[in-house]
Write a protein that holds these residues in place. Structure first.
Motif, PDB file in Angstrom:
ATOM      1  N   TYR A 135      -0.330   8.177  -8.028  1.00  0.00           N
ATOM      2  CA  TYR A 135      -1.219   7.032  -7.848  1.00  0.00           C
ATOM      3  C   TYR A 135      -1.033   6.406  -6.470  1.00  0.00           C
ATOM      4  N   THR A 136      -2.065   5.698  -6.030  1.00  0.00           N
ATOM      5  CA  THR A 136      -1.970   4.894  -4.821  1.00  0.00           C
ATOM      6  C   THR A 136      -2.116   3.434  -5.222  1.00  0.00           C
ATOM      7  N   THR A 137      -1.543   2.558  -4.419  1.00  0.00           N
ATOM      8  CA  THR A 137      -1.640   1.128  -4.685  1.00  0.00           C
ATOM      9  C   THR A 137      -2.227   0.423  -3.477  1.00  0.00           C
ATOM     10  N   SER A 138      -2.884  -0.693  -3.720  1.00  0.00           N
ATOM     11  CA  SER A 138      -3.441  -1.496  -2.630  1.00  0.00           C
ATOM     12  C   SER A 138      -3.683  -2.909  -3.129  1.00  0.00           C
ATOM     13  N   ASP A 177       0.861  -1.177   0.000  1.00  0.00           N
ATOM     14  CA  ASP A 177       0.000   0.000   0.000  1.00  0.00           C
ATOM     15  C   ASP A 177       0.899   1.229   0.000  1.00  0.00           C
ATOM     16  N   VAL A 204      -5.920   9.047   2.339  1.00  0.00           N
ATOM     17  CA  VAL A 204      -4.869  10.029   2.049  1.00  0.00           C
ATOM     18  C   VAL A 204      -5.409  11.225   1.281  1.00  0.00           C
ATOM     19  N   GLN A 205      -6.218  10.972   0.254  1.00  0.00           N
ATOM     20  CA  GLN A 205      -6.701  12.069  -0.569  1.00  0.00           C
ATOM     21  C   GLN A 205      -7.747  12.924   0.139  1.00  0.00           C
ATOM     22  N   LEU A 240       1.644   5.561  -1.774  1.00  0.00           N
ATOM     23  CA  LEU A 240       1.344   6.731  -2.592  1.00  0.00           C
ATOM     24  C   LEU A 240       2.612   7.061  -3.366  1.00  0.00           C
TER      25      LEU A 240
END
Length: 347
Positions: free
Chosen positions: A68-71, A48, A272-273, A50
């Protein structure tokens, strides 16, 4: 070496004279951008996080910045949530690949293979009323990534148009429907697969994959769970705000909302956003009477940009130091930080 110097190779290779890949390496013009270059994407999709992609320019002025973010979601799905920040105001559109199908390719000049997405694209149109406003574009869902070279970079086809002309074509209609349907999913119980219950036991039909994609907290709660509902001890209004942000990437009439409440929600669910959104709104609402409270909030939630903005406001408005809030402030560390900032500004 600058971006153009980095591209100076033999003419036999037929390398474009201008950078067309958006990355942190090249200074790409907005009108030339044709691909987003996501470096070492497979390693980042396993955690996870950013991450920045890079930006584009209008002549010498920064214009767009992509990140981008990842998960990791249940079922072995790796999610990449794509965002863009517009440095100016006005309307713009992003054409982006509409497929999750990865293809691995290697060119003679490549050291390692790279991954590409199909050139078929969907258009998303946005309107920014403030500078540096962030927008959610779309979520890509990948699986079975072990078959690819793990050091590969990903190239996502993209086209950016500033002040686009009105077009009533198939892509625009599909885009409108997709954006409408995403927020409308909350009211379509027949296609939901999960239920959240608020403190009053009110039921909110939702979609498990969206909850997991946007909140690490919810994702951990849902991981390996066979349950079809979950109780969360928050009010009905807070639940509505939480789901509104998860489904739309923003908060309707955000300037009218209690931004402290938005920060609490962002903190509780690690959004986060939403932190970014609330921080931006709060930064525009600083006054002599609430500046100290804003400084305390910025420290509590570790909002560095907001803290700098508050400190700058206090430095320019010494009347803040005459308020009751200042006289009642007993946070020695925060006071020291403020005076160090004020002294550095004076120097």
């Amino acid at each position: 070496m600058d971006a153009y110097g980095a591209l100076s190779r033999s003419q036999d290779e037929q390398i474009p004279q201008k950078p067309v890949h958006v990355s942190q390496v090249y200074r790409c013009q907005t009108s030339d951008a044709s691909k987003l270059c996501v470096h070492e994407v497979l390693g980042k999709l396993k955690e996870d996080g950013l991450f920045d992609i890079g930006g584009t320019y209008a002549d010498t002025e920064p214009e767009f910045w992509f990140f981008y973010t990842t998960s990791l979601c249940h079922g072995g799905n790796h999610l990449l949530n794509l965002f863009v920040s517009y440095k100016k105001t006005g309307t713009f559109s992003i054409d982006i690949s509409n497929s999750n199908e990865l293809t691995q390719k290697i060119l003679p000049e490549d050291d390692v293979p790279h991954l590409i997405l199909p050139e078929t694209m969907t258009k998303y149109t946005f309107k920014s009323t403030k500078q540096n406003k962030n927008f959610f574009i779309k979520t890509f869902c990948f699986k079975n990534l072990e078959h690819f070279n793990q050091t590969s970079s990903l190239y996502i086809p993209v086209k950016i148009t500033v002040n686009p002309k009105f077009e009533l074509n198939v892509n625009v209609v599909k885009s409108i429907k997709l954006q409408h349907d995403l927020s409308g999913l909350l009211t379509k119980q027949e296609i939901t697969d999960f239920v959240l219950e608020s403190a009053t036991r009110k039921k909110f039909p939702t979609h498990k994959i969206l909850l997991a994609a946007h909140s690490p907290v919810l994702r951990n709660m849902l991981k390996n769970s066979e349950l079809t509902s979950m109780f969360i001890d928050i009010s009905d209004n807070d639940m509505e705000l939480l789901l509104q942000f998860i489904y739309t990437g923003t908060i309707k009439d955000v300037m009218k909302q209690d931004c402290l409440k938005l920060l609490e929600i962002a903190d509780k669910f690690q959004l986060v956003q939403l932190f970014t959104l609330a921080q931006h709104v709060i930064g525009d609402q600083i006054t002599v009477n609430n500046a100290v409270e804003m400084a305390v909030i910025a420290k509590k939630y570790k909002l560095e940009d907001l803290q700098k903005k508050v400190f700058a406001y206090i430095a320019k408005n010494p009347k803040v130091l005459e308020t009751k809030a200042w006289n009642d402030l007993d946070d020695v560390e925060l006071t020291k930080c403020l005076f160090r900032y004020t002294r550095s500004m004076a120097e």
